[in-house]
Design a protein around this motif. Structure first.
Motif, PDB file in Angstrom:
ATOM      1  N   GLN A  84       0.833  -1.191   0.000  1.00  0.00           N
ATOM      2  CA  GLN A  84       0.000   0.000   0.000  1.00  0.00           C
ATOM      3  C   GLN A  84       0.873   1.248   0.000  1.00  0.00           C
ATOM      4  O   GLN A  84       2.060   1.201   0.297  1.00  0.00           O
ATOM      5  CB  GLN A  84      -0.915   0.007   1.224  1.00  0.00           C
ATOM      6  N   ARG A  85       0.246   2.352  -0.355  1.00  0.00           N
ATOM      7  CA  ARG A  85       0.947   3.632  -0.342  1.00  0.00           C
ATOM      8  C   ARG A  85       0.911   4.193   1.079  1.00  0.00           C
ATOM      9  O   ARG A  85      -0.164   4.350   1.663  1.00  0.00           O
ATOM     10  CB  ARG A  85       0.283   4.600  -1.317  1.00  0.00           C
ATOM     11  N   ASP A  86       2.073   4.488   1.612  1.00  0.00           N
ATOM     12  CA  ASP A  86       2.182   4.937   2.999  1.00  0.00           C
ATOM     13  C   ASP A  86       2.792   6.327   3.084  1.00  0.00           C
ATOM     14  O   ASP A  86       3.664   6.691   2.286  1.00  0.00           O
ATOM     15  CB  ASP A  86       3.067   3.974   3.812  1.00  0.00           C
ATOM     16  N   LEU A  87       2.388   7.056   4.099  1.00  0.00           N
ATOM     17  CA  LEU A  87       2.974   8.362   4.373  1.00  0.00           C
ATOM     18  C   LEU A  87       4.368   8.184   4.972  1.00  0.00           C
ATOM     19  O   LEU A  87       4.542   7.429   5.928  1.00  0.00           O
ATOM     20  CB  LEU A  87       2.086   9.149   5.332  1.00  0.00           C
ATOM     21  N   VAL A  88       5.324   8.882   4.402  1.00  0.00           N
ATOM     22  CA  VAL A  88       6.707   8.811   4.871  1.00  0.00           C
ATOM     23  C   VAL A  88       7.047  10.010   5.746  1.00  0.00           C
ATOM     24  O   VAL A  88       7.656   9.860   6.805  1.00  0.00           O
ATOM     25  CB  VAL A  88       7.664   8.756   3.655  1.00  0.00           C
ATOM     26  N   ALA A  89       6.659  11.191   5.287  1.00  0.00           N
ATOM     27  CA  ALA A  89       6.976  12.417   6.010  1.00  0.00           C
ATOM     28  C   ALA A  89       5.967  13.481   5.641  1.00  0.00           C
ATOM     29  O   ALA A  89       5.442  13.479   4.523  1.00  0.00           O
ATOM     30  CB  ALA A  89       8.385  12.896   5.683  1.00  0.00           C
ATOM     31  N   ALA A  90       5.705  14.378   6.584  1.00  0.00           N
ATOM     32  CA  ALA A  90       4.756  15.455   6.345  1.00  0.00           C
ATOM     33  C   ALA A  90       5.266  16.745   6.968  1.00  0.00           C
ATOM     34  O   ALA A  90       5.995  16.720   7.972  1.00  0.00           O
ATOM     35  CB  ALA A  90       3.390  15.099   6.920  1.00  0.00           C
ATOM     36  N   VAL A  91       4.882  17.834   6.357  1.00  0.00           N
ATOM     37  CA  VAL A  91       5.196  19.161   6.903  1.00  0.00           C
ATOM     38  C   VAL A  91       3.924  19.985   6.855  1.00  0.00           C
ATOM     39  O   VAL A  91       3.243  20.045   5.833  1.00  0.00           O
ATOM     40  CB  VAL A  91       6.359  19.825   6.146  1.00  0.00           C
ATOM     41  N   THR A  92       3.576  20.573   7.980  1.00  0.00           N
ATOM     42  CA  THR A  92       2.352  21.362   8.037  1.00  0.00           C
ATOM     43  C   THR A  92       2.559  22.724   7.387  1.00  0.00           C
ATOM     44  O   THR A  92       3.682  23.113   7.054  1.00  0.00           O
ATOM     45  CB  THR A  92       1.901  21.562   9.488  1.00  0.00           C
ATOM     46  N   SER A  93       1.466  23.452   7.253  1.00  0.00           N
ATOM     47  CA  SER A  93       1.551  24.787   6.675  1.00  0.00           C
ATOM     48  C   SER A  93       2.408  25.714   7.536  1.00  0.00           C
ATOM     49  O   SER A  93       3.004  26.664   7.020  1.00  0.00           O
ATOM     50  CB  SER A  93       0.157  25.374   6.503  1.00  0.00           C
ATOM     51  N   SER A  94       2.503  25.415   8.814  1.00  0.00           N
ATOM     52  CA  SER A  94       3.314  26.234   9.719  1.00  0.00           C
ATOM     53  C   SER A  94       4.742  25.724   9.867  1.00  0.00           C
ATOM     54  O   SER A  94       5.541  26.329  10.585  1.00  0.00           O
ATOM     55  CB  SER A  94       2.660  26.306  11.099  1.00  0.00           C
ATOM     56  N   GLY A  95       5.045  24.587   9.215  1.00  0.00           N
ATOM     57  CA  GLY A  95       6.414  24.091   9.220  1.00  0.00           C
ATOM     58  C   GLY A  95       6.708  22.962  10.182  1.00  0.00           C
ATOM     59  O   GLY A  95       7.843  22.472  10.232  1.00  0.00           O
TER      60      GLY A  95
END
Length: 113
Positions: free
Chosen positions: A44-55
């Motif tokens: 499956q496709r998994d989230l590796v990393a995320a950055v919010t709008s505030s950083g």
């Protein structure tokens, strides 16, 4: 028209580094949380990393300490610096404006042992 375009994938030996970049157009980039996902064959496709709008950033446990996500709102880009790559990092990597239907087309990362 919204476009997310990834670049920077390729073939690298284990222990090496790659930097992926996603360029966005057609959206107000700065208001979106952005993420890098990956999908290996048969998985499956998994989230590796995320950055919010505030950083603020967060990472999957499997990449913590090795990958760094960053964004440049002036350039409408989000990047993923990948260090100490392992064969199990081999996958197609996608960027996404989180919680939207906007995905990039993907870029292949292959790590040889």
């Amino acid at each position: 028209q919204v476009q997310l375009t990834e670049s920077g994938g390729g073939l690298v030996q284990a222990g090496g580094s790659l930097r992926l970049t996603c360029a966005a157009s057609g959206i107000i980039f700065s208001i979106y949380h952005m993420g890098w996902y990956r999908q290996a064959p048969g998985k499956q496709r998994d989230l590796v990393a995320a950055v919010t709008s505030s950083g603020s950033t967060n990472y999957a446990d499997s990449v913590k300490g090795r990958f760094t996500i960053s964004r440049d709102n002036a350039k409408n880009t989000v990047s993923l610096q990948m260090n100490s790559l392992k064969p199990e990092d081999t996958a197609v990597y996608y960027c996404r404006a989180i919680n939207t239907r906007y995905w990039g087309q993907g870029t292949q990362v292959t790590v040889s042992s």
